[in-house]
Enzyme design. Sequence first.
Site, PDB file in Angstrom:
ATOM      1  N   THR A 282      49.714  41.487  23.873  1.00  0.00           N
ATOM      2  CA  THR A 282      49.030  42.033  25.045  1.00  0.00           C
ATOM      3  C   THR A 282      49.743  43.289  25.536  1.00  0.00           C
ATOM      4  O   THR A 282      50.861  43.586  25.121  1.00  0.00           O
ATOM      5  CB  THR A 282      48.991  41.006  26.196  1.00  0.00           C
TER       6      THR A 282
ATOM      7  N   GLU B 166      43.515  38.478  24.242  1.00  0.00           N
ATOM      8  CA  GLU B 166      43.342  37.053  23.961  1.00  0.00           C
ATOM      9  C   GLU B 166      41.948  36.712  23.445  1.00  0.00           C
ATOM     10  O   GLU B 166      41.687  35.583  23.048  1.00  0.00           O
ATOM     11  CB  GLU B 166      43.585  36.234  25.250  1.00  0.00           C
TER      12      GLU B 166
ATOM     13  N   LYS C 262      46.311  38.806  49.507  1.00  0.00           N
ATOM     14  CA  LYS C 262      45.895  37.640  50.291  1.00  0.00           C
ATOM     15  C   LYS C 262      46.278  37.870  51.745  1.00  0.00           C
ATOM     16  O   LYS C 262      47.429  37.688  52.123  1.00  0.00           O
ATOM     17  CB  LYS C 262      46.553  36.362  49.760  1.00  0.00           C
TER      18      LYS C 262
ATOM     19  N   TRP D 112      40.830  37.133  50.798  1.00  0.00           N
ATOM     20  CA  TRP D 112      41.197  37.992  49.688  1.00  0.00           C
ATOM     21  C   TRP D 112      40.704  39.422  49.896  1.00  0.00           C
ATOM     22  O   TRP D 112      39.567  39.656  50.279  1.00  0.00           O
ATOM     23  CB  TRP D 112      40.607  37.482  48.372  1.00  0.00           C
TER      24      TRP D 112
END
Lengths: 533, 533
Positions: A181, A326, A434, A439
Amino acid sequence: MMNTPLTIAPMLERAEAYFPKKEVVSRTLDTTHRLTYKDIGKRTRALASALEQLGVQRGERVGTFAWNHHRHLEAYFGIPGMGAVVHMINIRLPEEHLVHVINHAEDRVLLIDEDLLPLIERVKDKLTSVHSYVVMTDKDELPETSLEPLYSYESLIRDGDEAHEFLKDIDENEPAAMCYTSATTGLPKGVTYTHRGIRLHTFSIGLADSAAASENDVSMPVVPMFHVNAWGMPFAATWFGSKLVLPGPNVTPKLLVELIQNENVTITAGVPTIWLGVLQVLEQESYDMSSLRAVLCGGSAAPKGMIEKFEKEYNIPFIHAYGMTETTPLVTLARLKSYQQDLPQDDQLDIRSKQGMAVPGIDIKAINENGDIQWDGEDMGELLIRGPWIADEYHNDERSAEAFQDGWLHTGDVVTIDEEGSINIVDRTKDLIKSGGEWISSVELENAIMAHDAVQEAAVVAVADPKWQERPVACVVVRDADKASMSKDDVIDYLRPQFAKWWLPDDVIFMDEIPKTSVGKFLKRALREKVKQ
Amino acid sequence: MMNTPLTIAPMLERAEAYFPKKEVVSRTLDTTHRLTYKDIGKRTRALASALEQLGVQRGERVGTFAWNHHRHLEAYFGIPGMGAVVHMINIRLPEEHLVHVINHAEDRVLLIDEDLLPLIERVKDKLTSVHSYVVMTDKDELPETSLEPLYSYESLIRDGDEAHEFLKDIDENEPAAMCYTSATTGLPKGVTYTHRGIRLHTFSIGLADSAAASENDVSMPVVPMFHVNAWGMPFAATWFGSKLVLPGPNVTPKLLVELIQNENVTITAGVPTIWLGVLQVLEQESYDMSSLRAVLCGGSAAPKGMIEKFEKEYNIPFIHAYGMTETTPLVTLARLKSYQQDLPQDDQLDIRSKQGMAVPGIDIKAINENGDIQWDGEDMGELLIRGPWIADEYHNDERSAEAFQDGWLHTGDVVTIDEEGSINIVDRTKDLIKSGGEWISSVELENAIMAHDAVQEAAVVAVADPKWQERPVACVVVRDADKASMSKDDVIDYLRPQFAKWWLPDDVIFMDEIPKTSVGKFLKRALREKVKQ
Ligand SMILES: Nc1ncnc2c1ncn2[C@@H]1O[C@H](COP(=O)(O)OP(=O)(O)OP(=O)(O)O)[C@@H](O)[C@H]1O
Ligand SMILES: Nc1ncnc2c1ncn2[C@@H]1O[C@H](COP(=O)(O)OP(=O)(O)OP(=O)(O)O)[C@@H](O)[C@H]1O
Ligand SMILES: [Mg+2]
Ligand SMILES: [Mg+2]
């Protein structure tokens, strides 16, 4: 039914049988090669036999450290074709990560582009598993280098057996390829692709409702072959017999538009930065882009304004897609449904700027602390993905336990999903702010700030707050011409009409540059450190 | 990668999630239904739960005896969805074959269209495995019938659980569906389709270079759902979210053109006889066929003249395809390669009248007594097929040993393969005429004779010959208007300029009709008997 395994070599064998005359155009350091799939077939077989000679064992990793060219294509097929695993190594990794991925993957042989040799020379003493180096070059003589033993790719091919049979008894669940990644959130994580995963992924790329890869296409992957299978385009082009254009080293936007024009490219793919560069070239000079039927764009969010410009001003159809290392990588793709095709242009653009619907074969859902989110375009949750070309673990990595749970990949991407099933990536879980139990999407704030004419780039990160837990702070790079005149209040005032008051950043920090990963994504870990100081 | 099994139910689940509003138009005896995939999803789940209630066990066969309509579609998904096997029974089978296939498959439950009940009533006393009958009808009251116990499909659905979960732990290699061959060459042979085979086949139908099935399509399978999965179209339409038009019982060419015009059908599929009928209607009356992007045609050879008429006179794109019951069925499909698209129209038509290239995922080759044939368009051999949606045995049938050898299906079809990899079916091995050690293609002679204006149909078979081993004899049906004037010599003289002398039939027999199978193919076994007499 027959238990014919879904393996990689038969894709090349199909090109040899049905499309031997079709062309692979490959730009290297020295020249532009024009080969056919017949040539590629022979050379790939020779490569497979040469790797056997070099002692590569079934299941072992062979690393590639290379640009997009025909030799890299041969490695894509030849390495899995003889039962080994092609580990595509990101050539832009910082030294520390480079050493990590080669050792962690236990690469036995490295195939290296001539101009990239210095990057490997610099770390060679730290490599623990490599027993042979192969240099990929057009030149006859071997270059000066401290790497040893060193072989020349072309002499391996010359001495190899061009009629070599690919391994016949490969199980479709054996590993075929490997990639790490991008390390946006930490040390790179290793992902192994099976033969089956890649074959099924290639099917999905050929679907009419996906990228519709076809023999009629002239396919140019700009997305590097050293990351996530170049989004599967080399496999698709070969299997379906498309003419393939591999743009080679040191790609510039100008080179790309020239290749598109001269080779009649119909489909190409890359990250938004590439297309922003191409737009700049097109603004200055005129090129014939009429062959293009699709520009695939993913890796980071494609700005709506960019999509609009491509389509309205240059009549170039754009497709926004989403995926991860992935996920081989194709997961979602934004296309209009039949009944959306009569909507006003701007509504269509809104739909097509999202990341889109999961392609056939892939399941998605998103969860937050209340369970599965509503598909209402409002509710936010972490995206979960499941399917036959989705990884089920990281290579020897304890982070697997967190990412793979109950049969789903937990992506770390926060999304909304609308009534039509189209996802919109609003943030990464780690970057989400947060505030007071609610959010705030850093990505939405960034996009809004970047829409300001004077802003070059902007990133928003969370800072700890005793009362609200976290609060947003904006980091803004102002264009040179406007540096003197732009104030913090200008930024906040610009945002005010667009957001609820509690979304507005508590502070604005002007800087000269936003720190980025090797592939150009904002490196928010580093940014948060910087902001703290 | 995750070992997500390739099973059938997720295709319907995708339609439920992404295309709940898209339409399934279903014509039944009494009316035309307009349902959505949301409706179909609920009803299919209810069907699955009802079958469980009826005691159907995993792996058991449930027979369908029905036209193309929404209930048949629900059976396609609901039966495999609860772990059983949907056995689609050809409603046109002669009684003896009908009894054979139901008993041989050991069907436990039969789902029967109301108007087809008499066909089953007639054989019910010979059925050895069926424990329940279900009648599919729009009416509320149960029809008068001697079948028992008899359930009404609609009341099963009403009492079933529309939120029923499809079986989750199905292995992709479990059987999902079953169908018997058309019995052109002998007793029907049973073929079992696995979940995996059908899923991969559906992928292949969605490929841009194959049928390119898409959400944008309005898909109308004319090919019966009681034979070879209706060529996979119902699965593809559902998975990709196409509007589906199911034409129901007693289909006439006129009904078809009306449905195409009124429902804006974009893709349809059927055997040549259907399209010959449609041509006749179009010659008499004008309809708007402009929505059509593809007419798929296979099952028997599509005559070149027919393809030409569709394309030139009506501007309807035609795709010739080849497959078998044993192959799910798609194997090859005739499409132009990119570099063939500038050829003269007539050369293009020649290419497109062949059966075409193997679709991605399928391997073919052809063999004769000298081994693999040359891909030169001349050499003839028996076609062999391999791939993940190709059967590897017949259900409990000793003929398996002959047909499945060394990992290949031996098709019994004789082909040439040209330089481009395109196959041309010249005969069946059993119908090929072996004259003096050389092969004569009965199909080529038939096509040539049928091109004569006065000829309605013609079949050529071998008769034993003491000197040459076999010699061709032509059986010809002359159009009524020309019956009086046509002579044997007329036929031979017409063929003379087109063939080598030793290909010319030794005799011409005029008859009123060529015997045919239940699906309209020439029954050459019967014809050879007739000619002997
Ligand atoms: N179209 C897109 N829009 C927005 N974000 C995207 C898009 N495509 C990909 N991404 C982002 O890129 C991620 C995948 O990138 P990649 O696998 O290269 O590594 P990374 O997630 O950036 O790095 P690491 O996992 O090592 O932290 C996705 O999880 C998502 O956050
Ligand atoms: N496009 C086509 N052109 C010529 N022949 C075709 C074409 N498509 C299919 N066929 C013929 O149809 C056959 C497959 O038909 P099907 O499986 O329905 O049963 P059948 O072979 O006719 O009967 P049986 O196997 O019981 O004798 C092929 O083997 C081939 O002979
Ligand atoms: Mg990641
Ligand atoms: Mg057959």
